[in-house]
Scaffold this active site. Structure first.
Site, PDB file in Angstrom:
ATOM      1  N   LYS A  90      22.542 -55.637   8.330  1.00  0.00           N
ATOM      2  CA  LYS A  90      21.723 -54.588   8.864  1.00  0.00           C
ATOM      3  C   LYS A  90      21.321 -54.668  10.003  1.00  0.00           C
ATOM      4  CE  LYS A  90      19.368 -54.928   4.004  1.00  0.00           C
ATOM      5  NZ  LYS A  90      18.081 -55.409   3.345  1.00  0.00           N
ATOM      6  N   GLN A 131      16.045 -56.034  -7.949  1.00  0.00           N
ATOM      7  CA  GLN A 131      15.923 -54.834  -7.110  1.00  0.00           C
ATOM      8  C   GLN A 131      17.269 -53.633  -7.429  1.00  0.00           C
ATOM      9  OE1 GLN A 131      13.539 -54.907  -3.589  1.00  0.00           O
ATOM     10  NE2 GLN A 131      15.454 -54.733  -2.609  1.00  0.00           N
ATOM     11  N   ARG A 174      19.181 -49.466   4.765  1.00  0.00           N
ATOM     12  CA  ARG A 174      18.020 -49.631   4.412  1.00  0.00           C
ATOM     13  C   ARG A 174      17.448 -48.868   3.460  1.00  0.00           C
ATOM     14  NH1 ARG A 174      16.170 -54.328   7.528  1.00  0.00           N
ATOM     15  NH2 ARG A 174      14.874 -54.569   5.448  1.00  0.00           N
ATOM     16  N   SER A 175      16.301 -49.216   2.531  1.00  0.00           N
ATOM     17  CA  SER A 175      15.883 -48.213   1.913  1.00  0.00           C
ATOM     18  C   SER A 175      15.176 -47.056   2.366  1.00  0.00           C
ATOM     19  CB  SER A 175      14.853 -49.181   0.740  1.00  0.00           C
ATOM     20  OG  SER A 175      13.818 -49.726   1.384  1.00  0.00           O
ATOM     21  N   GLU A 194      16.770 -45.534  -3.374  1.00  0.00           N
ATOM     22  CA  GLU A 194      18.227 -45.715  -3.046  1.00  0.00           C
ATOM     23  C   GLU A 194      19.119 -44.757  -3.818  1.00  0.00           C
ATOM     24  OE1 GLU A 194      19.335 -49.649  -2.336  1.00  0.00           O
ATOM     25  OE2 GLU A 194      17.919 -49.884  -0.500  1.00  0.00           O
ATOM     26  N   GLU A 219      23.134 -60.875  -4.567  1.00  0.00           N
ATOM     27  CA  GLU A 219      22.511 -60.825  -3.225  1.00  0.00           C
ATOM     28  C   GLU A 219      21.127 -61.683  -3.273  1.00  0.00           C
ATOM     29  OE1 GLU A 219      20.721 -57.426  -0.059  1.00  0.00           O
ATOM     30  OE2 GLU A 219      22.609 -57.028  -1.206  1.00  0.00           O
ATOM     31  N   ASP A 230      21.421 -57.212  -6.694  1.00  0.00           N
ATOM     32  CA  ASP A 230      20.638 -57.643  -5.378  1.00  0.00           C
ATOM     33  C   ASP A 230      19.381 -58.035  -6.146  1.00  0.00           C
ATOM     34  OD1 ASP A 230      18.970 -58.343  -3.201  1.00  0.00           O
ATOM     35  OD2 ASP A 230      19.160 -56.129  -2.593  1.00  0.00           O
ATOM     36  N   ASP A 284      20.954 -62.013   2.350  1.00  0.00           N
ATOM     37  CA  ASP A 284      20.109 -60.737   3.167  1.00  0.00           C
ATOM     38  C   ASP A 284      18.749 -61.318   3.768  1.00  0.00           C
ATOM     39  OD1 ASP A 284      18.949 -58.566   3.899  1.00  0.00           O
ATOM     40  OD2 ASP A 284      18.597 -57.814   2.158  1.00  0.00           O
ATOM     41  N   LYS A 293      27.010 -51.099   1.412  1.00  0.00           N
ATOM     42  CA  LYS A 293      26.138 -50.850   0.491  1.00  0.00           C
ATOM     43  C   LYS A 293      25.484 -49.718   1.094  1.00  0.00           C
ATOM     44  CE  LYS A 293      23.041 -53.487  -1.077  1.00  0.00           C
ATOM     45  NZ  LYS A 293      22.075 -54.530  -1.152  1.00  0.00           N
TER      46      LYS A 293
END
EC number: 4.2.1.11
Length: 428
Positions: free
Chosen positions: A341, A167, A370-371, A209, A289, A246, A316, A392
């Protein structure tokens, strides 16, 4: 004591064009704190619940009017008259009113927006920056660091419409003397990568992102492209710039098999651990991740034993910013880092609890966006306030990502040497 006079919820838009929750906390003094809840695409099954309306006639069912109503009708009367500086008390009131393990009644998006808005109002009322107020709440006043940015410059998986399984492919400017220079280094590599991809006739459109999202023959091809871009930008890979992944493995884990359909490969957990170990030996990858599925604790154990002494292994979907799950991971020596998060757990107090638990156990804590994001920059202040050391917040494009970087630039300008940038030392 500064009392809360009003709490107001709104439905606003996130960076993917989906509704999200904004909250305002108004004090009797007239001070107003405003915050927005983010939203994820690849989500852990044990995350706190993001309350959506489900009305297909509005926003394809993704409206958040129920969550907004919960703020205006349920949360507001509970918090009006309370001391805005009593963060844990405010959060506990909302958690008790919700009454569920995963915040399914009021919605984590409603609770979080109010929780963060209250912190912002309290900081303004005290006349101090948000990071200073969060550090006070955290019991770590003045103990600041600037985080190493983990810049997601190639997007795949759920964050992009391409064939890349992993990802996120990230760079970290670990040799920079400060955050400002780290950001410059990352931006230069980002622009260099665009030229590399364009030179190969590949798509240079960006994903959720802000990273590039080309179709590539393999996941390793993404690392090769980044390595070429780092060199073209004039930096030494492994010395000045390092890499991170990730995997978001839960997105391609099915029936005990890691199915990387983008490159036509299937792996058992042991084989996938070997695959990641091989990548980490071939490239200067400091952090991986979600290298295993959130439910594959045996696979996580194998991966941790194989490369946990030399590579940061971040949970995560595995830990979802939840202290109960994190404690189990610590007790079983699973992973060695947690991704933080806000909206996975749903309140500022619980977020700080997770960071503290990780740090006390010798785990690193990586603060994350977050995205689905907004202009809200609270995670920048959180990273500095808790001396987390890593953040991040996407690539070097899209204003929802760059807003966080710009906030960090301003914080560094304020704090100077009071907030050191420790580079590679942040990766244990």
């Amino acid at each position: 004591m500064s009392k809360i006079a009003n709490v107001i919820g709104f439905e606003v838009m996130d960076s993917r064009g989906n509704p999200t929750v904004m909250a305002e906390v108004v004090l009797e003094s007239g001070v107003v704190g405003t915050a927005c809840a983010p939203s994820g695409a690849s989500t852990g099954s044990r995350e706190a619940l993001e309350l959506r309306d489900g009305d297909k006639s509005r926003y394809l069912g993704k409206g958040v009017l129920k969550a907004v109503a919960n703020i205006n009708e349920t949360i507001k009367p509970l918090l009006v008259g309370k001391d805005v500086a009593a963060q844990r008390e405010l959060d506990d009131i909302m958690l008790k009113a919700d009454g569920t393990e995963n915040k399914a009644n009021l919605g984590a998006n409603a609770i979080l927006a109010v929780s963060l808005a209250a912190a912002k109002a309290a900081a303004q009322d005290k006349g101090i920056p948000l990071y200073a107020h969060i550090a006070d709440i955290n019991g770590t006043p003045g103990k600041y660091t600037m985080p190493v940015p983990m810049m997601n410059i190639i997007n795949g998986g759920e964050h992009a419409d391409n064939n890349v399984d992993i990802q996120e492919f990230m760079i970290q400017p670990v040799s920079a003397p400060n955050f400002t220079e780290a950001l410059r280094m990352g931006a230069e590599v980002f622009h260099s990568l665009k030229k590399v991809l364009a030179g190969r006739g590949l798509n240079t459109a960006v994903g959720d992102e802000g990273g590039f999202a080309p179709n590539l023959p393999s996941n390793e091809a993404a690392l090769e492209a980044i390595a070429e871009a780092v060199a073209a930008a004039g930096y030494k890979l492994g010395e000045e710039i390092t890499l991170a992944l990730d995997c978001a493995s839960s997105e391609f884990y099915k029936d005990g098999v890691y199915d990387m359909s983008g490159e036509g490969k299937k792996f058992s957990p042991e084989e996938f651990a070997d695959y990641l170990a091989e990548l980490a030996s071939k490239y200067p990858i400091l952090s991986i991740e979600d290298g295993m599925d959130e439910s594959d604790w045996d696979g996580w154990k194998v991966l941790t034993e194989k490369i946990g002494s030399t590579c940061q292994l971040v949970g995560d979907d595995l830990f979802v910013t939840n202290t109960k799950i994190l404690k189990e991971g610590i007790d079983k020596s699973i992973a060695n880092s947690i991704l933080i998060k806000f909206n996975q757990i749903g309140s500022l107090s619980e977020t700080l609890d997770a960071i503290k638990m990780a740090q006390e156990a010798g785990y690193t804590a990586v603060i994350s966006h977050r995205s689905g994001e907004t202009e809200d920059t609270t995670i920048a202040d959180l990273a500095v306030a808790t001396a987390a050391g890593q953040i991040k917040t996407g690539s070097l494009s899209r204003s929802d990502r760059v807003a966080k970087y710009n906030r960090l630039l301003r914080i560094e300008a304020e704090l100077g040497e009071k907030a050191p940038y420790r580079g590679r030392a942040e990766f244990k």
